[in-house]
Every structure is written in C-alpha cells, then in structure tokens.
Design a protein around this motif. Structure first.
Motif, PDB file in Angstrom:
ATOM      1  N   LEU A 181     -58.134  36.676  25.426  1.00  0.00           N
ATOM      2  CA  LEU A 181     -58.770  35.789  24.777  1.00  0.00           C
ATOM      3  C   LEU A 181     -59.137  34.386  25.821  1.00  0.00           C
ATOM      4  O   LEU A 181     -59.492  33.508  25.149  1.00  0.00           O
ATOM      5  CB  LEU A 181     -58.356  35.547  23.332  1.00  0.00           C
ATOM      6  N   HIS A 182     -58.551  34.419  27.023  1.00  0.00           N
ATOM      7  CA  HIS A 182     -58.483  33.076  27.587  1.00  0.00           C
ATOM      8  C   HIS A 182     -57.888  32.091  27.105  1.00  0.00           C
ATOM      9  O   HIS A 182     -57.908  30.918  27.417  1.00  0.00           O
ATOM     10  CB  HIS A 182     -59.982  32.891  28.191  1.00  0.00           C
ATOM     11  N   LEU A 183     -56.830  32.420  26.120  1.00  0.00           N
ATOM     12  CA  LEU A 183     -55.777  31.417  25.575  1.00  0.00           C
ATOM     13  C   LEU A 183     -54.633  31.146  26.576  1.00  0.00           C
ATOM     14  O   LEU A 183     -54.146  29.990  26.685  1.00  0.00           O
ATOM     15  CB  LEU A 183     -55.372  31.719  24.199  1.00  0.00           C
ATOM     16  N   ALA A 184     -54.355  32.002  27.340  1.00  0.00           N
ATOM     17  CA  ALA A 184     -53.445  32.004  28.396  1.00  0.00           C
ATOM     18  C   ALA A 184     -54.094  32.546  29.661  1.00  0.00           C
ATOM     19  O   ALA A 184     -54.211  34.076  29.627  1.00  0.00           O
ATOM     20  CB  ALA A 184     -52.006  32.738  28.178  1.00  0.00           C
ATOM     21  N   PRO A 185     -54.847  31.705  30.381  1.00  0.00           N
ATOM     22  CA  PRO A 185     -55.804  32.319  31.466  1.00  0.00           C
ATOM     23  C   PRO A 185     -54.887  33.119  32.546  1.00  0.00           C
ATOM     24  O   PRO A 185     -53.749  32.665  32.820  1.00  0.00           O
ATOM     25  CB  PRO A 185     -56.392  30.981  32.244  1.00  0.00           C
ATOM     26  N   ALA A 186     -55.493  34.303  32.857  1.00  0.00           N
ATOM     27  CA  ALA A 186     -54.748  35.256  33.887  1.00  0.00           C
ATOM     28  C   ALA A 186     -54.557  34.439  35.178  1.00  0.00           C
ATOM     29  O   ALA A 186     -55.428  33.509  35.533  1.00  0.00           O
ATOM     30  CB  ALA A 186     -55.662  36.450  33.925  1.00  0.00           C
ATOM     31  N   ASP A 187     -53.624  34.744  36.089  1.00  0.00           N
ATOM     32  CA  ASP A 187     -53.337  34.341  37.396  1.00  0.00           C
ATOM     33  C   ASP A 187     -54.283  34.964  38.349  1.00  0.00           C
ATOM     34  O   ASP A 187     -54.548  34.343  39.439  1.00  0.00           O
ATOM     35  CB  ASP A 187     -51.746  34.355  37.623  1.00  0.00           C
ATOM     36  N   ALA A 188     -54.415  36.203  37.916  1.00  0.00           N
ATOM     37  CA  ALA A 188     -55.173  37.160  38.990  1.00  0.00           C
ATOM     38  C   ALA A 188     -55.793  38.211  38.068  1.00  0.00           C
ATOM     39  O   ALA A 188     -55.404  38.555  37.137  1.00  0.00           O
ATOM     40  CB  ALA A 188     -54.164  37.661  39.884  1.00  0.00           C
TER      41      ALA A 188
ATOM     42  N   ASP B 244     -67.463  37.403  32.088  1.00  0.00           N
ATOM     43  CA  ASP B 244     -66.059  37.296  32.934  1.00  0.00           C
ATOM     44  C   ASP B 244     -65.208  36.070  32.535  1.00  0.00           C
ATOM     45  O   ASP B 244     -65.477  35.088  32.895  1.00  0.00           O
ATOM     46  CB  ASP B 244     -66.351  37.304  34.405  1.00  0.00           C
ATOM     47  N   VAL B 245     -64.273  36.313  31.875  1.00  0.00           N
ATOM     48  CA  VAL B 245     -63.490  35.135  30.830  1.00  0.00           C
ATOM     49  C   VAL B 245     -62.929  34.152  31.622  1.00  0.00           C
ATOM     50  O   VAL B 245     -62.708  33.150  31.496  1.00  0.00           O
ATOM     51  CB  VAL B 245     -62.599  35.572  30.030  1.00  0.00           C
ATOM     52  N   ARG B 246     -62.496  34.730  33.236  1.00  0.00           N
ATOM     53  CA  ARG B 246     -62.086  33.940  33.997  1.00  0.00           C
ATOM     54  C   ARG B 246     -62.995  32.550  34.584  1.00  0.00           C
ATOM     55  O   ARG B 246     -62.436  31.617  35.306  1.00  0.00           O
ATOM     56  CB  ARG B 246     -61.297  34.545  35.054  1.00  0.00           C
ATOM     57  N   LYS B 247     -64.192  32.906  34.394  1.00  0.00           N
ATOM     58  CA  LYS B 247     -65.209  32.165  34.913  1.00  0.00           C
ATOM     59  C   LYS B 247     -66.082  31.304  33.898  1.00  0.00           C
ATOM     60  O   LYS B 247     -66.849  30.552  34.184  1.00  0.00           O
ATOM     61  CB  LYS B 247     -66.249  32.839  35.771  1.00  0.00           C
ATOM     62  N   LEU B 248     -65.614  31.470  32.647  1.00  0.00           N
ATOM     63  CA  LEU B 248     -66.207  30.937  31.501  1.00  0.00           C
ATOM     64  C   LEU B 248     -66.183  29.279  31.542  1.00  0.00           C
ATOM     65  O   LEU B 248     -65.203  28.688  31.868  1.00  0.00           O
ATOM     66  CB  LEU B 248     -66.095  31.300  30.204  1.00  0.00           C
ATOM     67  N   ARG B 249     -67.433  28.569  31.266  1.00  0.00           N
ATOM     68  CA  ARG B 249     -67.385  27.289  31.331  1.00  0.00           C
ATOM     69  C   ARG B 249     -68.139  26.682  30.151  1.00  0.00           C
ATOM     70  O   ARG B 249     -69.228  27.394  29.754  1.00  0.00           O
ATOM     71  CB  ARG B 249     -67.923  26.510  32.631  1.00  0.00           C
ATOM     72  N   GLY B 250     -67.832  25.529  29.426  1.00  0.00           N
ATOM     73  CA  GLY B 250     -68.561  24.813  28.391  1.00  0.00           C
ATOM     74  C   GLY B 250     -69.070  25.880  27.362  1.00  0.00           C
ATOM     75  O   GLY B 250     -68.541  26.466  26.548  1.00  0.00           O
ATOM     76  N   ALA B 251     -70.351  26.144  27.185  1.00  0.00           N
ATOM     77  CA  ALA B 251     -70.955  26.547  26.107  1.00  0.00           C
ATOM     78  C   ALA B 251     -70.787  28.186  26.170  1.00  0.00           C
ATOM     79  O   ALA B 251     -70.734  28.901  25.127  1.00  0.00           O
ATOM     80  CB  ALA B 251     -72.446  26.520  26.260  1.00  0.00           C
ATOM     81  N   GLU B 252     -70.542  28.733  27.500  1.00  0.00           N
ATOM     82  CA  GLU B 252     -70.147  30.241  27.654  1.00  0.00           C
ATOM     83  C   GLU B 252     -68.812  30.217  26.732  1.00  0.00           C
ATOM     84  O   GLU B 252     -68.407  31.319  26.390  1.00  0.00           O
ATOM     85  CB  GLU B 252     -69.988  30.334  28.855  1.00  0.00           C
ATOM     86  N   SER B 253     -67.908  29.291  27.083  1.00  0.00           N
ATOM     87  CA  SER B 253     -66.422  29.521  26.245  1.00  0.00           C
ATOM     88  C   SER B 253     -66.847  29.450  24.899  1.00  0.00           C
ATOM     89  O   SER B 253     -65.937  30.359  24.168  1.00  0.00           O
ATOM     90  CB  SER B 253     -65.436  28.573  26.637  1.00  0.00           C
ATOM     91  N   LYS B 254     -67.672  28.778  24.368  1.00  0.00           N
ATOM     92  CA  LYS B 254     -68.006  28.919  22.938  1.00  0.00           C
ATOM     93  C   LYS B 254     -68.405  30.321  22.311  1.00  0.00           C
ATOM     94  O   LYS B 254     -68.111  30.801  21.517  1.00  0.00           O
ATOM     95  CB  LYS B 254     -69.018  27.840  22.541  1.00  0.00           C
ATOM     96  N   ARG B 255     -69.311  30.841  23.468  1.00  0.00           N
ATOM     97  CA  ARG B 255     -69.557  32.372  23.182  1.00  0.00           C
ATOM     98  C   ARG B 255     -68.606  33.162  22.943  1.00  0.00           C
ATOM     99  O   ARG B 255     -68.444  34.152  22.273  1.00  0.00           O
ATOM    100  CB  ARG B 255     -70.759  32.710  24.102  1.00  0.00           C
ATOM    101  N   LEU B 256     -67.678  32.821  24.087  1.00  0.00           N
ATOM    102  CA  LEU B 256     -66.324  34.158  23.941  1.00  0.00           C
ATOM    103  C   LEU B 256     -65.711  33.949  22.760  1.00  0.00           C
ATOM    104  O   LEU B 256     -65.277  34.711  22.013  1.00  0.00           O
ATOM    105  CB  LEU B 256     -65.525  33.772  25.095  1.00  0.00           C
ATOM    106  N   ARG B 257     -65.404  32.410  22.171  1.00  0.00           N
ATOM    107  CA  ARG B 257     -64.973  32.287  20.789  1.00  0.00           C
ATOM    108  C   ARG B 257     -65.621  32.900  19.589  1.00  0.00           C
ATOM    109  O   ARG B 257     -64.978  33.326  18.878  1.00  0.00           O
ATOM    110  CB  ARG B 257     -64.944  30.600  20.542  1.00  0.00           C
TER     111      ARG B 257
END
Ligand code: ATP
Ligand code: MG
Length: 359
Positions: free
Chosen positions: A83-90, A99-112
């Motif tokens: 859920l990208h609450l604890a972002p993966a190291d690799a 791709d949750v490790r690359k999400l920013r801004g509005a895209e993070s909201k879509r993940l939520r």
C-alpha cells in the motif's frame, strides 16, 4: 511432467501469473524492506531488520490470497509495502497497473481509492473524538465526493450494507463493541469503491462468534464488490475459510505458495508442515508429528543458506550454505526448500495434518 521439468520451471510461475499478466491486481517482484535501527552505544554500524527480503507474488483480479506465518515473519510489513505505507527499498510493486514506488500527487490518491486496509484493532483505526458519521463523511470529503447531504446518504447506505442501521451515524467509537466497530471500519474501507482490500488480522481481536460473522461479511462483500483481497492471519482456519490461494512467510521470505486445497492437503515445506501440524488437534499425550525446533532466529541476522534450517528437522550441509530458490513443484505450487520432494513423506505421520486428523 517429470520432477526435473518441474525443477527447471522454477520462477516461471512467479509474478505476472497469467499468460499476459494483465489479469493481475497485484504484482510484487523481489520486494525488499529493511528497517534501519537506531545506532547502539559503542557501535559504528547500525543494524537492519530484514522484514521483507525478496518477496515475489501476484494476486489475480477477484482472487483472495491468504498470507500466514509466525509473528515477526513480515506479513504486516509486506502489506504496508503493497500500500506504499512503508515504501519498498527495492523491487517492483504494482497495484491495478500502478507502479506504487513511482506514484506522485494525484496518482497516490488513486492508489488510496483503489486499495484499502482493514487491520486488527478497530478502536485504534477510528478517531475517538468524531462520530462514526463524521469519520466516514470525512473520507468522502477528502476525495471531494458529493454534497454533505449525498455524503450522509452514502455513509448510511454503507453502514446498512455491513449490517448496521442509521443510528450508528451519530454514535462515537466508544459506544460500539469491537465487532460492530470492525463492521464500521469495513464500511469505511468500501466507501471509495476500492478494488483491493488488504485485511491484516481483521478478526484476531474479536471473540469466536463475532469472528465468524465478520468473515462471512467479508466473503459476501468480496463477491458483491468483485474485490481482490490479501487476507493476513496467523490463524490457519481463517485463511482456509476465505482464501483461494495461500502464501506462507518465514523470516521475510515466501517459503511456499499454492492453491488453498493444495496447500492444506499437499504442503511440502517443512515450515508449512510444522504450522499445519501445530494447528491440528492431537490425542491427549501424543507427540507432535512435525516439530519446528526452538524460536525463529533474529531478522537482524537471518541464517545463511536456508532461513528455516536452524529449526528444520531435515536440514543438511547444503541447506546451511545455499539459499533454496522458490521453485515450482506442481502447477501453481512453489516451494523454497532443497528437500521438498522428501519432506512430506519424512515428516507427516499417520495422523495426518489439518482437516485430516481427528477433530
Ligand atoms: N518500523 C519498524 N522499525 C523496525 N523494525 C520493524 C518495523 N516494523 C516492523 N519491524 C520488524 O520487522 C519484522 C516483521 O514485522 P511484521 O510486523 O511485518 O511481522 P508480522 O508477520 O506482521 O507479525 P505479527 O503476526 O506479530 O503481526 C519484525 O521483526 C518487526 O520487529
Ligand atoms: Mg502483523
């Protein structure tokens, strides 16, 4: 298919699953999450906890994947990585094509909106100072959904769907039982129309009769909303009831994954066999069939080679030096063990395991 064919298949049944990979809601490839601990006195280096260490798995759309393992094996950390609450190291973590490790801004909201978490303690999940109606409406307001009137109606409908009448809108969390509040938490998780529900021990804090009701509710909602689910539990009965496939974690790694019935009837990893054996009712005074010796090793210094070898009754020199790969041993069934082909015959006694033994 010969044994050699199966061995060389190892990994090809891994992430991506289906032929085109498009029907997967979740794809995790070699995810790693290590927590750096605070520096200790007189030490130059800081320790790392190897909480998730190279996990690959997929969850098909509409599928329920059960995740089991002892306390500290990394189940909750994997959920938080997903859920990208604890972002993966690799590694790569893909949810519904994102791709949750690359999400920013509005895209993070879509993940939520797409992926929601239900965890063990419903009282900790709710703000005690807000009524249930205020808490649930706030979720909709955050995502700019509807007018105040429409939000109230949606909240009431959501509560009714989990078996709670509209009087709950004006109650505070302290005025609800654990079972009622877990229903509220589930209603809140569904408000934004998620596709993926991650349930981390959702029934462990509830008493047995309420547990069954909450599990039935989750099963019904899963069907009606076509939900994909990751169901984390240390209780094998819970996982058996609700899952289509089951993954077993040990010290940050997946050690076995298979269809539910295959896992419960034909597990081959010594650790899975030990978990199943421990959950099987025994005749008074009888010895356990499969014994995992001692306590799990520290995830700060996991053993070289096979991580389970320090507790495995079948461990050899090879297990001490070489980490076994997660390899396919039957279609859809993968095991991380050098001795998978002998383990079941060597460790399972005549009494059988879960579901086969006396009850
Ligand atoms: N924020 C953190 N900082 C340091 N270590 C952590 C952190 N979160 C988790 N860990 C460690 O990572 C390991 C895995 O923890 P995790 O909570 O994922 O296990 P779990 O399988 O969910 O256990 P349980 O069944 O008890 O819930 C543990 O050794 C834990 O102490
Ligand atoms: Mg946990």
């Amino acid at each position: 298919m010969t044994e050699t064919d199966l061995r060389t298949l190892g990994g090809s049944a891994g992430p991506g699953g289906g032929a085109d990979g498009t029907s997967d809601m979740v794809v995790i490839e070699n995810a790693v999450k290590h927590f750096l601990l605070p520096r200790r006195a007189f030490r130059r280096t800081r320790d790392h906890v190897h909480s998730v260490d190279g996990v690959s798995l997929r969850i098909g759309a509409g599928e329920v994947l059960g995740l089991v393992g002892e306390s500290g094996s990394g189940k909750s950390t994997l959920a938080r990585v997903l859920l990208h609450l604890a972002p993966a190291d690799a590694g790569r973590v893909v949810v519904d094509g994102m791709d949750v490790r690359k999400l920013r801004g509005a895209e993070s909201k879509r993940l939520r909106r797409t992926a929601q978490l239900v965890f063990q303690d419903p009282h900790a999940a709710m703000d005690p100072r807000m009524t249930i109606g205020e808490s649930l409406s706030a979720v909709l307001a955050q995502h700019r959904m509807g007018t105040a009137e429409e939000r109230r109606k949606k909240v009431e409908d959501g509560l009714r769907e989990v078996g709670l009448d509209e009087s709950y809108v004006d109650r505070y969390p302290a005025e609800c039982s654990g079972g009622q509040l877990q229903r509220v938490v589930i209603a809140r998780a569904l408000l934004l129309g998620p596709k993926l529900l991650v349930c981390d021990e959702p029934t462990s804090a509830l008493d047995a009769s309420v547990q069954a009701k909450v599990l039935n509710l989750l099963s019904r909602l899963r069907r009606e909303h076509h939900l994909t689910m990751l169901m984390i539990s240390h209780d094998l009965r819970v996982v058996r009831l609700i899952s289509d496939r089951v993954a077993v974690m040990y010290l940050g790694q997946v050690v076995e994954i298979a269809d539910r019935d295959q896992l419960f009837d034909a597990a081959t990893h010594p650790y899975t066999l030990a978990l199943l054996d421990a959950a099987t009712p025994k005749r008074p005074g009888s010895e356990p069939t499969v014994a995992a010796r001692g306590e799990p090793p520290s995830p700060i210094h996991p053993p070289e080679g096979c991580r389970f070898r320090t507790r495995c009754p079948l461990a050899t020199e090879r297990c001490r030096t070489q980490m076994p790969p997660l390899q396919a041993v039957a279609p859809g069934h993968e095991v991380r063990c050098h001795r998978w082909d002998e383990a079941r015959a060597a460790l399972v006694g005549e009494g059988g395991l879960v579901g086969e033994g006396e009850s």
